[in-house]
Design a protein around this motif. Structure first.
Motif, PDB file in Angstrom:
ATOM      1  N   HIS A 151       0.843  -1.184   0.000  1.00  0.00           N
ATOM      2  CA  HIS A 151       0.000   0.000   0.000  1.00  0.00           C
ATOM      3  C   HIS A 151       0.887   1.246   0.000  1.00  0.00           C
ATOM      4  O   HIS A 151       2.118   1.142   0.010  1.00  0.00           O
ATOM      5  N   ARG A 152       0.260   2.391   0.017  1.00  0.00           N
ATOM      6  CA  ARG A 152       1.012   3.629  -0.137  1.00  0.00           C
ATOM      7  C   ARG A 152       1.940   3.899   1.034  1.00  0.00           C
ATOM      8  O   ARG A 152       3.083   4.321   0.855  1.00  0.00           O
ATOM      9  N   PRO A 209       5.257  -0.404   8.395  1.00  0.00           N
ATOM     10  CA  PRO A 209       5.373   0.805   7.553  1.00  0.00           C
ATOM     11  C   PRO A 209       6.347   0.561   6.412  1.00  0.00           C
ATOM     12  O   PRO A 209       7.295  -0.225   6.539  1.00  0.00           O
ATOM     13  N   ASN A 210       6.105   1.201   5.302  1.00  0.00           N
ATOM     14  CA  ASN A 210       6.982   1.034   4.144  1.00  0.00           C
ATOM     15  C   ASN A 210       8.365   1.590   4.443  1.00  0.00           C
ATOM     16  O   ASN A 210       8.506   2.672   5.019  1.00  0.00           O
ATOM     17  N   GLY A 211       9.376   0.866   4.035  1.00  0.00           N
ATOM     18  CA  GLY A 211      10.751   1.283   4.259  1.00  0.00           C
ATOM     19  C   GLY A 211      11.659   0.081   4.379  1.00  0.00           C
ATOM     20  O   GLY A 211      11.218  -1.031   4.697  1.00  0.00           O
ATOM     21  N   ALA A 243       0.928  -2.769  -7.716  1.00  0.00           N
ATOM     22  CA  ALA A 243       0.080  -1.719  -7.170  1.00  0.00           C
ATOM     23  C   ALA A 243       0.811  -0.380  -7.220  1.00  0.00           C
ATOM     24  O   ALA A 243       1.925  -0.271  -7.734  1.00  0.00           O
ATOM     25  N   TYR A 244       0.179   0.628  -6.655  1.00  0.00           N
ATOM     26  CA  TYR A 244       0.748   1.977  -6.639  1.00  0.00           C
ATOM     27  C   TYR A 244       2.087   1.987  -5.892  1.00  0.00           C
ATOM     28  O   TYR A 244       2.178   1.548  -4.747  1.00  0.00           O
ATOM     29  N   GLY A 245       3.135   2.457  -6.554  1.00  0.00           N
ATOM     30  CA  GLY A 245       4.420   2.651  -5.897  1.00  0.00           C
ATOM     31  C   GLY A 245       5.131   1.373  -5.494  1.00  0.00           C
ATOM     32  O   GLY A 245       5.619   1.262  -4.359  1.00  0.00           O
ATOM     33  N   TRP A 246       5.218   0.392  -6.407  1.00  0.00           N
ATOM     34  CA  TRP A 246       5.894  -0.866  -6.063  1.00  0.00           C
ATOM     35  C   TRP A 246       7.388  -0.839  -6.382  1.00  0.00           C
ATOM     36  O   TRP A 246       8.110  -1.761  -5.998  1.00  0.00           O
ATOM     37  N   GLY A 247       7.880   0.174  -7.076  1.00  0.00           N
ATOM     38  CA  GLY A 247       9.262   0.185  -7.532  1.00  0.00           C
ATOM     39  C   GLY A 247      10.284   0.092  -6.403  1.00  0.00           C
ATOM     40  O   GLY A 247      11.296  -0.608  -6.523  1.00  0.00           O
ATOM     41  N   TRP A 248      10.038   0.802  -5.294  1.00  0.00           N
ATOM     42  CA  TRP A 248      10.999   0.785  -4.184  1.00  0.00           C
ATOM     43  C   TRP A 248      11.131  -0.624  -3.594  1.00  0.00           C
ATOM     44  O   TRP A 248      12.230  -1.039  -3.189  1.00  0.00           O
ATOM     45  N   LEU A 249      10.012  -1.359  -3.556  1.00  0.00           N
ATOM     46  CA  LEU A 249      10.049  -2.703  -2.991  1.00  0.00           C
ATOM     47  C   LEU A 249      10.832  -3.654  -3.889  1.00  0.00           C
ATOM     48  O   LEU A 249      11.630  -4.473  -3.396  1.00  0.00           O
ATOM     49  N   GLU A 250      10.640  -3.545  -5.191  1.00  0.00           N
ATOM     50  CA  GLU A 250      11.389  -4.400  -6.115  1.00  0.00           C
ATOM     51  C   GLU A 250      12.887  -4.142  -5.997  1.00  0.00           C
ATOM     52  O   GLU A 250      13.694  -5.071  -6.000  1.00  0.00           O
ATOM     53  N   GLN A 251      13.262  -2.873  -5.871  1.00  0.00           N
ATOM     54  CA  GLN A 251      14.673  -2.535  -5.738  1.00  0.00           C
ATOM     55  C   GLN A 251      15.248  -3.062  -4.427  1.00  0.00           C
ATOM     56  O   GLN A 251      16.373  -3.568  -4.380  1.00  0.00           O
TER      57      GLN A 251
END
Length: 362
Positions: free
Chosen positions: A37-38, A59-61, A83-91
């Motif tokens: 999620h966001r 929390p995302n991070g 989903a919205y904003g998945w790029g950071w997780l893939e990296q």
């Protein structure tokens, strides 16, 4: 070996320690599902027997996610939806040695049609589908491709904003009965605008719109220079520009949106991925063909439709366009030409890709 060093002892490590006499992690495979999620994400870890060992909302991070999965073995598979904003997780997963799996959200019916649906259930379902090898996956574009897409889409959005502003100027002047045969925005057109005696409010609106348009010119020109420099070193762009209706920026958009063309076994598969093929509903002897599916990349469909507006007048496509337009109408005929243009582009890209001396541009 652990995939990444979390700053605290993770729940997974607690479970590993409690279930082995030596305190070492077992070599059994584990599967991770993340409902992104966001601001927060739900992380579920499933073992080889299908038991959910951890299901936590974080929390995302980097630190928060690694606190849950950081002690898993290197190469542990992780599934997450596009989903919205998945790029950071893939990296993050790539950097710490995990195996990322991007899930196609429309095809993940186990989540979309579930009677009980919440973040914990969704994350666990992703992990279970990954364990059962039933995950409907989407292609993860390399960072270079995603960055190229970002530049091209940004330019398109700026140009669309400029067009919106121009249309607003036309609307203000049309309301006052002002018009001229040529463009309002060339040097003679700007001079004509300056000479108009407009009411105060209308003059204010027109001046603001022209000022914003002038401010947009510099970033659009800078993007054009950057993109044209990129195109000069790409043989795929040079090959695509030989097609009718395809200019340099259109070719760049096709290359960026399609990505690795070898992942499509045929031109028909590429057209279906781009959402340019009709939907089919069949039962027994009854088959109904509907409108195009409109799935896949909206940007690719849009640029192909724009290219088809010119290509349909070329000798290569004019006869087919006229025949289809006579039977089905002009809009369907233009869509058909866009689909044929994409098929031609597929074969051109495959021919370039199959050259012995071909190298991907940096």
């Amino acid at each position: 070996m652990r995939a990444g060093p979390p700053s605290v002892l993770s729940p997974v490590e607690f479970w590993f320690r409690d279930h082995t006499s030596s305190g070492r992690r077992p070599s059994m495979p584990v599967y991770v599902g993340i409902d992104v999620h966001r601001k927060r994400s739900q992380v579920a870890v499933v073992d080889d027997e299908g038991s959910v060992r951890v299901n936590r909302n974080v929390p995302n991070g980097v630190a928060a996610v690694l606190a849950v999965i950081g002690d898993l073995p290197i190469g542990a598979p992780v599934a997450f939806e596009a989903a919205y904003g998945w790029g950071w997780l893939e990296q993050l997963l790539e950097d710490y040695g995990f195996e990322p799996h991007l899930v196609h959200p429309l095809r993940c019916k186990a989540i979309a049609s579930a009677r009980l649906k919440n973040d914990k259930v969704d994350a666990a379902t992703l992990a279970q589908l990954l364990r059962a090898d039933l995950l409907p996956e989407a292609w993860i574009a390399p960072m270079q491709v995603r960055q190229q897409r970002a530049l091209l889409r940004h330019r398109c959005q700026l140009v669309r904003l400029r067009t919106l502003l121009r249309n607003r100027v036309h609307a203000v002047l049309a309301d006052l009965g002002c018009d001229r045969p040529g463009s309002y925005f060339t040097a003679p057109g700007r001079a004509w605008l300056q000479e108009l005696d407009l009411p105060d409010a209308s003059q204010w609106v027109v001046d603001d719109l022209l000022g914003i348009m002038d401010a947009l010119k510099e970033p659009i020109d800078a993007l054009d220079r950057q993109l044209l420099a990129t195109a000069r070193g790409d043989p795929r762009v040079a090959a695509l520009t030989r097609l009718p209706g395809v200019g340099t920026l259109t070719a760049l958009m096709i290359v960026a949106e399609v990505g690795d063309v070898t992942r499509f076994p045929s031109a028909r598969k590429l057209a279906a991925w781009a959402g340019l093929t009709p939907t089919v509903r069949g039962s027994d002897l009854t088959v109904r063909h509907g409108h195009i599916s409109k799935q896949g990349s909206d940007w690719l469909r849009w640029i192909l439709y724009e290219a088809a507006q010119t290509a349909k007048r070329s000798p290569e496509f004019a006869a087919a366009y006229q025949a289809i337009a006579h039977r089905r109408g002009k809009k369907i005929a233009t869509t058909a030409i866009a689909r044929r243009l994409l098929a031609r582009a597929y074969h051109v890209l495959r021919a370039v890709q199959d050259r012995p001396d071909h190298r991907e541009p940096r």
